[in-house]
Design a protein around this motif. Structure first.
Motif, PDB file in Angstrom:
ATOM      1  N   ALA A  87       4.690  -1.084  -2.798  1.00  0.00           N
ATOM      2  CA  ALA A  87       3.507  -1.992  -3.099  1.00  0.00           C
ATOM      3  C   ALA A  87       3.407  -2.808  -2.511  1.00  0.00           C
ATOM      4  N   ASP A  88       5.115  -4.132  -2.845  1.00  0.00           N
ATOM      5  CA  ASP A  88       4.346  -5.729  -2.228  1.00  0.00           C
ATOM      6  C   ASP A  88       4.464  -5.434  -0.587  1.00  0.00           C
ATOM      7  N   GLY A  89       5.438  -4.335  -0.058  1.00  0.00           N
ATOM      8  CA  GLY A  89       5.032  -4.426   1.498  1.00  0.00           C
ATOM      9  C   GLY A  89       3.897  -4.201   1.942  1.00  0.00           C
ATOM     10  N   ALA A  90       2.993  -2.698   1.148  1.00  0.00           N
ATOM     11  CA  ALA A  90       1.557  -2.738   1.519  1.00  0.00           C
ATOM     12  C   ALA A  90       1.308  -3.403   1.445  1.00  0.00           C
ATOM     13  N   ARG A  91       1.269  -4.324  -0.197  1.00  0.00           N
ATOM     14  CA  ARG A  91       0.270  -5.291  -0.216  1.00  0.00           C
ATOM     15  C   ARG A  91       0.143  -6.761   1.106  1.00  0.00           C
ATOM     16  N   ASN A  92       1.445  -6.810   1.334  1.00  0.00           N
ATOM     17  CA  ASN A  92       1.705  -7.897   2.352  1.00  0.00           C
ATOM     18  C   ASN A  92       1.098  -7.297   3.728  1.00  0.00           C
ATOM     19  N   THR A  93       1.313  -6.227   3.970  1.00  0.00           N
ATOM     20  CA  THR A  93       1.276  -6.148   5.626  1.00  0.00           C
ATOM     21  C   THR A  93      -0.364  -5.672   5.359  1.00  0.00           C
ATOM     22  N   ALA A  94      -1.201  -5.171   4.782  1.00  0.00           N
ATOM     23  CA  ALA A  94      -2.380  -5.252   5.149  1.00  0.00           C
ATOM     24  C   ALA A  94      -3.403  -6.220   4.186  1.00  0.00           C
ATOM     25  N   ARG A  95      -2.470  -7.699   4.157  1.00  0.00           N
ATOM     26  CA  ARG A  95      -3.250  -8.359   3.553  1.00  0.00           C
ATOM     27  C   ARG A  95      -4.560  -7.960   2.074  1.00  0.00           C
ATOM     28  N   THR A  96      -3.923  -7.371   1.710  1.00  0.00           N
ATOM     29  CA  THR A  96      -5.259  -6.588   0.113  1.00  0.00           C
ATOM     30  C   THR A  96      -4.655  -7.547  -0.632  1.00  0.00           C
ATOM     31  N   ASP A  97      -5.849  -7.062  -2.008  1.00  0.00           N
ATOM     32  CA  ASP A  97      -5.715  -7.980  -3.058  1.00  0.00           C
ATOM     33  C   ASP A  97      -4.661  -7.080  -4.186  1.00  0.00           C
ATOM     34  N   LEU A  98      -4.346  -5.759  -3.509  1.00  0.00           N
ATOM     35  CA  LEU A  98      -3.680  -5.222  -4.342  1.00  0.00           C
ATOM     36  C   LEU A  98      -3.630  -3.748  -3.531  1.00  0.00           C
TER      37      LEU A  98
END
Length: 167
Positions: A87-98
């Motif tokens: 979850a953290d990796g997806a948020r950081n990679t995609a640069r999304t809020d959640l």
């Protein structure tokens, strides 16, 4: 006059995200993209859904969303630690809020005494915190485990959005 139907959980999630100007990404293993599909089946979802990562293999988890291989080695792909990192990796990679992640054992094989078929970890990552929930759906069938995971993921996203408004 007929009673107005309650909006689906997915619709509620999207309404909150859109109203707040927030975006979401998914990182999915055992669901293979079903969480993203549940959200993008709703008209207007492009205003909040950035996209998703189907990280079915361990190497995809590491390469696509930067899950440290040592977490997979030490705890296994189906673990609290890996769900959190997804979850953290997806948020950081995609640069999304959640971001939401799901990793589990949908069966019919692959389970063990410690990690039985139906064990699923779902995580939701925001800038403030990452929440991880363990579910034990039991050996109810592959399709049923995957659908139960989607429903639980949408419920967790809604819970996170309504408790801290994803600030």
């Amino acid at each position: 006059m007929a009673a107005k139907a309650k909006p689906s959980v997915g619709r509620q999630v999207l309404d909150i995200l859109i109203q707040a100007g927030k975006t979401i990404a998914t990182a999915e293993s055992c669901t293979g993209g079903l969480i993203a599909a549940a959200l993008t089946d709703i008209p207007g979802s492009s205003a909040a859904v950035y996209g998703g990562f189907i990280t079915y293999s361990n190497s995809a988890k590491a390469r696509m969303i930067q899950v440290p291989p040592r977490l997979i080695r030490d705890y296994g792909a189906v673990s609290n630690q890996v769900a959190r990192a997804m979850a953290d990796g997806a948020r950081n990679t995609a640069r999304t809020d959640l971001a939401v992640s799901a990793t589990g054992i949908a069966g019919p094989g692959g389970g063990s005494e410690k990690k039985p078929v139906g064990l699923v970890y779902i995580a939701v990552s925001t800038e403030l915190a990452t929440v991880v929930i363990e579910h034990r759906f039991g050996d109810i069938g592959r399709a049923e485990i995957r659908q139960a995971t989607v429903a639980a993921a949408l419920d967790l996203i809604l819970q996170v959005l309504t408790t801290d408004e994803a600030k």
